[in-house]
Design a protein around this motif. Sequence first.
Motif, PDB file in Angstrom:
ATOM      1  N   ASN A  31       6.292 -10.246  -3.360  1.00 33.09           N
ATOM      2  CA  ASN A  31       6.751 -10.719  -4.666  1.00 33.09           C
ATOM      3  C   ASN A  31       6.074  -9.935  -5.783  1.00 33.09           C
ATOM      4  OD1 ASN A  31       8.237 -13.003  -6.179  1.00 33.09           O
ATOM      5  ND2 ASN A  31       6.164 -13.108  -7.018  1.00 33.09           N
ATOM      6  N   ARG A  32       4.773  -9.689  -5.624  1.00 33.85           N
ATOM      7  CA  ARG A  32       4.038  -8.932  -6.640  1.00 33.85           C
ATOM      8  C   ARG A  32       4.595  -7.508  -6.762  1.00 33.85           C
ATOM      9  NH1 ARG A  32      -1.234  -8.831  -4.620  1.00 33.85           N
ATOM     10  NH2 ARG A  32      -1.372  -6.585  -4.251  1.00 33.85           N
ATOM     11  N   CYS A  33       4.905  -6.908  -5.627  1.00 30.16           N
ATOM     12  CA  CYS A  33       5.443  -5.552  -5.643  1.00 30.16           C
ATOM     13  C   CYS A  33       6.842  -5.510  -6.263  1.00 30.16           C
ATOM     14  CB  CYS A  33       5.467  -4.998  -4.226  1.00 30.16           C
ATOM     15  SG  CYS A  33       3.824  -4.626  -3.580  1.00 30.16           S
ATOM     16  N   LEU A  34       7.645  -6.521  -5.963  1.00 29.24           N
ATOM     17  CA  LEU A  34       8.964  -6.590  -6.590  1.00 29.24           C
ATOM     18  C   LEU A  34       8.853  -6.700  -8.104  1.00 29.24           C
ATOM     19  CD1 LEU A  34      11.187  -8.921  -4.376  1.00 29.24           C
ATOM     20  CD2 LEU A  34      11.518  -6.486  -4.821  1.00 29.24           C
ATOM     21  N   LEU A  35       7.982  -7.560  -8.572  1.00 28.58           N
ATOM     22  CA  LEU A  35       7.808  -7.737 -10.017  1.00 28.58           C
ATOM     23  C   LEU A  35       7.314  -6.451 -10.667  1.00 28.58           C
ATOM     24  CD1 LEU A  35       6.270 -11.328 -10.139  1.00 28.58           C
ATOM     25  CD2 LEU A  35       8.602 -10.641 -10.722  1.00 28.58           C
ATOM     26  N   LEU A  36       6.439  -5.722  -9.975  1.00 28.81           N
ATOM     27  CA  LEU A  36       5.961  -4.445 -10.477  1.00 28.81           C
ATOM     28  C   LEU A  36       7.127  -3.460 -10.608  1.00 28.81           C
ATOM     29  CD1 LEU A  36       3.423  -2.676 -11.135  1.00 28.81           C
ATOM     30  CD2 LEU A  36       3.399  -2.055  -8.712  1.00 28.81           C
ATOM     31  N   GLY A  37       7.973  -3.415  -9.582  1.00 32.28           N
ATOM     32  CA  GLY A  37       9.124  -2.531  -9.624  1.00 32.28           C
ATOM     33  C   GLY A  37      10.143  -2.935 -10.670  1.00 32.28           C
ATOM     34  N   ASP A  49       9.926   7.457  -9.539  1.00 27.33           N
ATOM     35  CA  ASP A  49       8.652   6.931 -10.030  1.00 27.33           C
ATOM     36  C   ASP A  49       8.412   5.516  -9.532  1.00 27.33           C
ATOM     37  OD1 ASP A  49       8.208   9.281 -11.395  1.00 27.33           O
ATOM     38  OD2 ASP A  49       8.731   8.465 -13.375  1.00 27.33           O
ATOM     39  N   VAL A  50       9.461   4.735  -9.484  1.00 23.75           N
ATOM     40  CA  VAL A  50       9.320   3.326  -9.097  1.00 23.75           C
ATOM     41  C   VAL A  50       8.946   3.194  -7.628  1.00 23.75           C
ATOM     42  CG1 VAL A  50      10.446   1.088  -8.995  1.00 23.75           C
ATOM     43  CG2 VAL A  50      10.959   2.638 -10.896  1.00 23.75           C
ATOM     44  N   VAL A  54       5.444   1.397  -6.326  1.00 23.35           N
ATOM     45  CA  VAL A  54       5.432   0.214  -5.470  1.00 23.35           C
ATOM     46  C   VAL A  54       4.713   0.492  -4.152  1.00 23.35           C
ATOM     47  CG1 VAL A  54       6.893  -1.359  -4.143  1.00 23.35           C
ATOM     48  CG2 VAL A  54       7.464  -0.818  -6.517  1.00 23.35           C
ATOM     49  N   VAL A  55       4.973   1.644  -3.550  1.00 26.82           N
ATOM     50  CA  VAL A  55       4.330   1.942  -2.271  1.00 26.82           C
ATOM     51  C   VAL A  55       2.832   2.175  -2.453  1.00 26.82           C
ATOM     52  CG1 VAL A  55       4.236   3.576  -0.345  1.00 26.82           C
ATOM     53  CG2 VAL A  55       6.431   2.712  -1.156  1.00 26.82           C
ATOM     54  N   ARG A  56       2.423   2.733  -3.560  1.00 31.64           N
ATOM     55  CA  ARG A  56       0.985   2.835  -3.842  1.00 31.64           C
ATOM     56  C   ARG A  56       0.336   1.458  -3.852  1.00 31.64           C
ATOM     57  NH1 ARG A  56      -1.628   7.307  -6.320  1.00 31.64           N
ATOM     58  NH2 ARG A  56      -2.966   5.788  -7.382  1.00 31.64           N
ATOM     59  N   GLU A  57       1.007   0.489  -4.436  1.00 37.51           N
ATOM     60  CA  GLU A  57       0.484  -0.867  -4.461  1.00 37.51           C
ATOM     61  C   GLU A  57       0.342  -1.419  -3.041  1.00 37.51           C
ATOM     62  OE1 GLU A  57      -0.788  -4.442  -6.540  1.00 37.51           O
ATOM     63  OE2 GLU A  57      -0.524  -2.346  -7.150  1.00 37.51           O
ATOM     64  N   THR A 197       4.690  -0.722   9.105  1.00 37.52           N
ATOM     65  CA  THR A 197       5.064   0.186   8.036  1.00 37.52           C
ATOM     66  C   THR A 197       5.490  -0.526   6.747  1.00 37.52           C
ATOM     67  OG1 THR A 197       5.805   1.712   9.728  1.00 37.52           O
ATOM     68  CG2 THR A 197       6.699   2.041   7.530  1.00 37.52           C
ATOM     69  N   VAL A 198       5.267   0.133   5.601  1.00 34.11           N
ATOM     70  CA  VAL A 198       5.769  -0.376   4.328  1.00 34.11           C
ATOM     71  C   VAL A 198       6.766   0.623   3.744  1.00 34.11           C
ATOM     72  CG1 VAL A 198       3.588  -1.559   3.903  1.00 34.11           C
ATOM     73  CG2 VAL A 198       3.992   0.682   2.853  1.00 34.11           C
ATOM     74  N   GLY A 199       7.637   0.117   2.880  1.00 31.31           N
ATOM     75  CA  GLY A 199       8.596   1.007   2.244  1.00 31.31           C
ATOM     76  C   GLY A 199       9.231   0.386   1.023  1.00 31.31           C
ATOM     77  N   CYS A 200       9.864   1.233   0.226  1.00 31.88           N
ATOM     78  CA  CYS A 200      10.569   0.775  -0.975  1.00 31.88           C
ATOM     79  C   CYS A 200      11.775   1.673  -1.209  1.00 31.88           C
ATOM     80  CB  CYS A 200       9.639   0.832  -2.184  1.00 31.88           C
ATOM     81  SG  CYS A 200      10.396   0.284  -3.741  1.00 31.88           S
TER      82      CYS A 200
END
Length: 327
Positions: A31-37, A49-50, A54-57, A197-200
């Motif tokens: 949720n935090r990553c979505l709000l950041l994006g 950039d987005v 998000v992946v850095r987070e 794994t993570v992704g965006c």
Amino acid sequence: MGSWAIAVHGGAGVDPNLPLERQEEAKKLLNRCLLLGISALRSSLPAIDVVELVVRELETDPLFNSGRGSALSEKGTVEMEASIMDGPRRRCGAVSGLTTVKNPISLARLVMEKSPHSYLAFEGAEEFARKQGVELVDNEYFITEENVGMLKLAKEANAIVFDYRVPTNTCSAGAMASVETPLQMNGLPISIYNQETVGCVVVDGQGRCAAATSTGGLMNKMSGRIGDSPLIGSGTYAGDLCAISCTGEGEAIIRATLARDVAAVMEYKGLSLQDAVDYVIKERLDEGKAGLIAVSKDGKVAYGFNTTGMFRGCATEDGFMEVGIWE
């Protein structure tokens, strides 16, 4: 002007008995990553950039298997990999075998933008990182106490943990309490989820698509093993029509060139985004287990998986927002 959309994931193959506390921690991070994006998209940042932001987070938080909190190799060290792709010109950058780069996804972007190549690995990637002045840390920074315990039990079970779970008696400091479960791995009961794994993926208001994927790979993997996450067309893909990030059994994703296949059936068969996702998950994985997230240039978002669950979240410009784990 089109409509933006964003999706994130934190791995597929969730233990159905995953403690509620860990489920909530994962949902809060997504949720935090979505709000950041969302905030970045509302500020008109381009899709590339987005996805990096998000992946850095996700790499910085140890909850999932990327950056800090990455899975450990058979040697007890971390070897990370990542890739990023910018849809409009199909530019891409990928890295593997990183041991000191704090944010692998940002180095992947530098490979795309500051080198004549698309993919750098191991010492060559580390040397490039030093020349680019990216933030470096000791390998110990990435290692968590919980993952040390998981590696110990993976070794005792003589197993590469690719199904994202470890036996119940891995519980130690920092691990959650055992949970009754009928599931087994190599004859041992399973109850603890080993993050993946993570992704965006993002499409911005200009219709530009981008994708980014980052991982520490498999627990107890052979040193030098490379999975799907840094392979363009397998773990990551973005083009004019869509962007995709995959997670799951890397070897199966590689064989299927899963991410590219979503775009291909949209291009060649005329399928919608969700229909394309459903098709490749059903028809292209053989007996492999995986999941993926996707966005299309017209602001649609989709996901699919053939595992028990997948940590994911998505949002669109019209106000829709969802974070989930199960079907």
